[in-house]
Motif scaffolding. Sequence first.
Motif, PDB file in Angstrom:
ATOM      1  N   GLN A 166     116.940  73.244  82.004  1.00 30.94           N
ATOM      2  CA  GLN A 166     116.380  73.710  83.276  1.00 30.94           C
ATOM      3  C   GLN A 166     117.028  73.013  84.467  1.00 30.94           C
ATOM      4  O   GLN A 166     117.160  73.602  85.529  1.00 30.94           O
ATOM      5  CB  GLN A 166     114.865  73.465  83.295  1.00 30.94           C
ATOM      6  CG  GLN A 166     114.102  74.213  82.207  1.00 30.94           C
ATOM      7  CD  GLN A 166     114.203  75.716  82.361  1.00 30.94           C
ATOM      8  OE1 GLN A 166     113.954  76.261  83.443  1.00 30.94           O
ATOM      9  NE2 GLN A 166     114.579  76.399  81.281  1.00 30.94           N
ATOM     10  N   ARG A 167     117.404  71.757  84.282  1.00 30.34           N
ATOM     11  CA  ARG A 167     118.024  70.977  85.353  1.00 30.34           C
ATOM     12  C   ARG A 167     119.251  70.281  84.814  1.00 30.34           C
ATOM     13  O   ARG A 167     119.183  69.564  83.822  1.00 30.34           O
ATOM     14  CB  ARG A 167     117.042  69.912  85.878  1.00 30.34           C
ATOM     15  CG  ARG A 167     116.465  70.252  87.228  1.00 30.34           C
ATOM     16  CD  ARG A 167     115.731  69.063  87.852  1.00 30.34           C
ATOM     17  NE  ARG A 167     116.547  68.450  88.887  1.00 30.34           N
ATOM     18  CZ  ARG A 167     116.996  67.217  88.876  1.00 30.34           C
ATOM     19  NH1 ARG A 167     116.752  66.430  87.865  1.00 30.34           N
ATOM     20  NH2 ARG A 167     117.697  66.748  89.861  1.00 30.34           N
ATOM     21  N   THR A 168     120.391  70.521  85.457  1.00 30.33           N
ATOM     22  CA  THR A 168     121.631  69.870  85.041  1.00 30.33           C
ATOM     23  C   THR A 168     122.347  69.292  86.253  1.00 30.33           C
ATOM     24  O   THR A 168     122.133  69.734  87.389  1.00 30.33           O
ATOM     25  CB  THR A 168     122.573  70.855  84.324  1.00 30.33           C
ATOM     26  OG1 THR A 168     122.934  71.905  85.231  1.00 30.33           O
ATOM     27  CG2 THR A 168     121.911  71.448  83.086  1.00 30.33           C
ATOM     28  N   GLU A 169     123.185  68.312  85.988  1.00 29.85           N
ATOM     29  CA  GLU A 169     124.021  67.712  87.020  1.00 29.85           C
ATOM     30  C   GLU A 169     125.451  67.629  86.498  1.00 29.85           C
ATOM     31  O   GLU A 169     125.668  67.220  85.347  1.00 29.85           O
ATOM     32  CB  GLU A 169     123.527  66.306  87.387  1.00 29.85           C
ATOM     33  CG  GLU A 169     122.155  66.259  88.044  1.00 29.85           C
ATOM     34  CD  GLU A 169     122.160  66.780  89.466  1.00 29.85           C
ATOM     35  OE1 GLU A 169     123.250  66.788  90.090  1.00 29.85           O
ATOM     36  OE2 GLU A 169     121.094  67.170  89.959  1.00 29.85           O
ATOM     37  N   VAL A 170     126.401  68.015  87.323  1.00 27.26           N
ATOM     38  CA  VAL A 170     127.819  67.917  86.981  1.00 27.26           C
ATOM     39  C   VAL A 170     128.426  66.789  87.805  1.00 27.26           C
ATOM     40  O   VAL A 170     128.327  66.790  89.039  1.00 27.26           O
ATOM     41  CB  VAL A 170     128.557  69.244  87.264  1.00 27.26           C
ATOM     42  CG1 VAL A 170     130.055  69.075  87.026  1.00 27.26           C
ATOM     43  CG2 VAL A 170     127.992  70.364  86.397  1.00 27.26           C
ATOM     44  N   VAL A 171     129.032  65.824  87.129  1.00 30.36           N
ATOM     45  CA  VAL A 171     129.594  64.655  87.797  1.00 30.36           C
ATOM     46  C   VAL A 171     131.122  64.726  87.711  1.00 30.36           C
ATOM     47  O   VAL A 171     131.676  64.741  86.603  1.00 30.36           O
ATOM     48  CB  VAL A 171     129.095  63.346  87.138  1.00 30.36           C
ATOM     49  CG1 VAL A 171     129.605  62.133  87.919  1.00 30.36           C
ATOM     50  CG2 VAL A 171     127.580  63.335  87.048  1.00 30.36           C
ATOM     51  N   PRO A 172     131.822  64.785  88.828  1.00 30.52           N
ATOM     52  CA  PRO A 172     133.289  64.848  88.804  1.00 30.52           C
ATOM     53  C   PRO A 172     133.881  63.479  88.479  1.00 30.52           C
ATOM     54  O   PRO A 172     134.499  62.816  89.308  1.00 30.52           O
ATOM     55  CB  PRO A 172     133.646  65.306  90.222  1.00 30.52           C
ATOM     56  CG  PRO A 172     132.519  64.797  91.061  1.00 30.52           C
ATOM     57  CD  PRO A 172     131.285  64.865  90.204  1.00 30.52           C
ATOM     58  N   TYR A 173     133.702  63.086  87.250  1.00 29.27           N
ATOM     59  CA  TYR A 173     134.053  61.735  86.804  1.00 29.27           C
ATOM     60  C   TYR A 173     134.543  61.806  85.366  1.00 29.27           C
ATOM     61  O   TYR A 173     134.029  62.577  84.553  1.00 29.27           O
ATOM     62  CB  TYR A 173     132.820  60.823  86.897  1.00 29.27           C
ATOM     63  CG  TYR A 173     132.914  59.565  86.067  1.00 29.27           C
ATOM     64  CD1 TYR A 173     133.649  58.472  86.511  1.00 29.27           C
ATOM     65  CD2 TYR A 173     132.277  59.480  84.834  1.00 29.27           C
ATOM     66  CE1 TYR A 173     133.741  57.321  85.734  1.00 29.27           C
ATOM     67  CE2 TYR A 173     132.372  58.336  84.054  1.00 29.27           C
ATOM     68  CZ  TYR A 173     133.094  57.266  84.506  1.00 29.27           C
ATOM     69  OH  TYR A 173     133.195  56.135  83.748  1.00 29.27           O
ATOM     70  N   CYS A 174     135.541  60.985  85.050  1.00 28.13           N
ATOM     71  CA  CYS A 174     136.106  60.937  83.698  1.00 28.13           C
ATOM     72  C   CYS A 174     135.987  59.508  83.185  1.00 28.13           C
ATOM     73  O   CYS A 174     136.639  58.603  83.717  1.00 28.13           O
ATOM     74  CB  CYS A 174     137.568  61.376  83.744  1.00 28.13           C
ATOM     75  SG  CYS A 174     138.421  61.199  82.176  1.00 28.13           S
ATOM     76  N   GLY A 175     135.137  59.297  82.165  1.00 28.21           N
ATOM     77  CA  GLY A 175     134.953  57.949  81.644  1.00 28.21           C
ATOM     78  C   GLY A 175     134.851  57.868  80.141  1.00 28.21           C
ATOM     79  O   GLY A 175     134.604  56.795  79.591  1.00 28.21           O
ATOM     80  N   TYR A 176     135.044  59.015  79.459  1.00 29.26           N
ATOM     81  CA  TYR A 176     135.020  59.023  77.997  1.00 29.26           C
ATOM     82  C   TYR A 176     136.449  59.142  77.494  1.00 29.26           C
ATOM     83  O   TYR A 176     137.209  59.998  77.959  1.00 29.26           O
ATOM     84  CB  TYR A 176     134.195  60.198  77.477  1.00 29.26           C
ATOM     85  CG  TYR A 176     133.976  60.164  75.973  1.00 29.26           C
ATOM     86  CD1 TYR A 176     132.803  59.670  75.439  1.00 29.26           C
ATOM     87  CD2 TYR A 176     134.952  60.617  75.096  1.00 29.26           C
ATOM     88  CE1 TYR A 176     132.602  59.618  74.062  1.00 29.26           C
ATOM     89  CE2 TYR A 176     134.777  60.573  73.722  1.00 29.26           C
ATOM     90  CZ  TYR A 176     133.595  60.072  73.209  1.00 29.26           C
ATOM     91  OH  TYR A 176     133.413  60.019  71.849  1.00 29.26           O
ATOM     92  N   ASN A 177     136.822  58.304  76.537  1.00 32.02           N
ATOM     93  CA  ASN A 177     138.176  58.296  75.991  1.00 32.02           C
ATOM     94  C   ASN A 177     138.172  58.863  74.577  1.00 32.02           C
ATOM     95  O   ASN A 177     137.719  58.209  73.630  1.00 32.02           O
ATOM     96  CB  ASN A 177     138.723  56.869  75.989  1.00 32.02           C
ATOM     97  CG  ASN A 177     138.870  56.321  77.389  1.00 32.02           C
ATOM     98  OD1 ASN A 177     139.855  56.590  78.067  1.00 32.02           O
ATOM     99  ND2 ASN A 177     137.873  55.553  77.834  1.00 32.02           N
ATOM    100  N   TRP A 178     138.648  60.102  74.448  1.00 27.99           N
ATOM    101  CA  TRP A 178     138.749  60.786  73.160  1.00 27.99           C
ATOM    102  C   TRP A 178     140.110  60.444  72.585  1.00 27.99           C
ATOM    103  O   TRP A 178     141.127  61.011  72.950  1.00 27.99           O
ATOM    104  CB  TRP A 178     138.580  62.286  73.363  1.00 27.99           C
ATOM    105  CG  TRP A 178     138.698  63.106  72.121  1.00 27.99           C
ATOM    106  CD1 TRP A 178     138.603  62.678  70.823  1.00 27.99           C
ATOM    107  CD2 TRP A 178     138.962  64.516  72.039  1.00 27.99           C
ATOM    108  NE1 TRP A 178     138.773  63.725  69.946  1.00 27.99           N
ATOM    109  CE2 TRP A 178     138.983  64.868  70.667  1.00 27.99           C
ATOM    110  CE3 TRP A 178     139.140  65.516  72.997  1.00 27.99           C
ATOM    111  CZ2 TRP A 178     139.220  66.166  70.233  1.00 27.99           C
ATOM    112  CZ3 TRP A 178     139.370  66.806  72.564  1.00 27.99           C
ATOM    113  CH2 TRP A 178     139.400  67.130  71.201  1.00 27.99           C
ATOM    114  N   PHE A 179     140.126  59.475  71.690  1.00 29.63           N
ATOM    115  CA  PHE A 179     141.367  58.904  71.179  1.00 29.63           C
ATOM    116  C   PHE A 179     142.188  59.942  70.426  1.00 29.63           C
ATOM    117  O   PHE A 179     141.672  60.660  69.572  1.00 29.63           O
ATOM    118  CB  PHE A 179     141.027  57.717  70.271  1.00 29.63           C
ATOM    119  CG  PHE A 179     142.212  57.023  69.680  1.00 29.63           C
ATOM    120  CD1 PHE A 179     143.327  56.716  70.444  1.00 29.63           C
ATOM    121  CD2 PHE A 179     142.207  56.641  68.346  1.00 29.63           C
ATOM    122  CE1 PHE A 179     144.419  56.058  69.897  1.00 29.63           C
ATOM    123  CE2 PHE A 179     143.289  55.980  67.783  1.00 29.63           C
ATOM    124  CZ  PHE A 179     144.396  55.692  68.553  1.00 29.63           C
TER     125      PHE A 179
END
Length: 323
Positions: free
Chosen positions: A187-200
């Motif tokens: 019902q409520r979402t937020e999109v953060v223009p941020y990259c902090g996960y490292n998919w090796f």
Amino acid sequence: MVENVLISILIPVYNAERYLERCLDSVLAQTYGSFEIVAIDDGSSDGSPAILDAYAQREPKRVRVEHRANAGAAEARNRAIELARGEYVAFLDNDDWLDPDFLEQLASHVGEGADIVFGGYRRPHADGSVASEIVPHPGEEWAPFAVLAAWAKLYRREFLLANDLSFLSANIYEDLYFSIPAIYAAQRTEVVPYCGYNWFMNPESVSNTSQRTSEGLEFDRAMSALVDRVGVDASGRQDALFVHAMVRLGVFSLFLTRDGDGPELAAERTVLLRAWLDAHVPTWRSDLYARMGRPRGDSRGARIATWLFVCHPRLFAAALRLK
């Protein structure tokens, strides 16, 4: 920032001794203070169980471990959700890692109870170079779908439980049975223009194995289960973005296995995919987002491949044969 919101980091672990300490250390180094690690040892036969137990002994207030017989990553994640104590949960694979401000950045957008907070990821090689980076942006129609894996997000745990959101025990696309229905249930979402996960970019990982073939991969089962789970809207139709997502997933499956399958089998699988879509996603031939510039926020390569598949099948067949 909502510093008092506890976040559970859920980590399925299977024979990950080579990278596990890097993964765990990246969580313990977070600038956000209110978190716990819930690690599920899924029947590992290497040194992973001992590593997990050592961390749990050193950080008893931060790290909880459960050892279990091997049942697969999907069941390990489902169990971790049950064990989590946090108001929010985040998923982390055992060979990946987080930037130090990952939790801080996403937690700052929880607000008054967002069901999902979406972030981005990068794909680093072992030498530190980055193969690609995905950063979602508010207002882009594809932003909630930009990361179809479960990770790089925060989920409100009670939202997951209330909507019976779980992972599918399949050998491909097991995340999608969780992440895509979550998008439609939120019902409520937020999109953060941020990259902090490292998919090796782990050369030993199943998801990165080159020259893989389609033999034994449960594409049809996983996608059919997903169609059944999401269902139709109030008008009895499938959502237009969902239609596009299913076409895109099918196209991705063809490119994922084309080198291993070879041109003849890849062509046969293209025919089978079209038949599957006709049966399960009947409006796919008029996909509203199969356009050069749509959907906004998706990669150029994915947009072109999906557009060719829907609108120019002969050109798509030629593109599929290219190395």
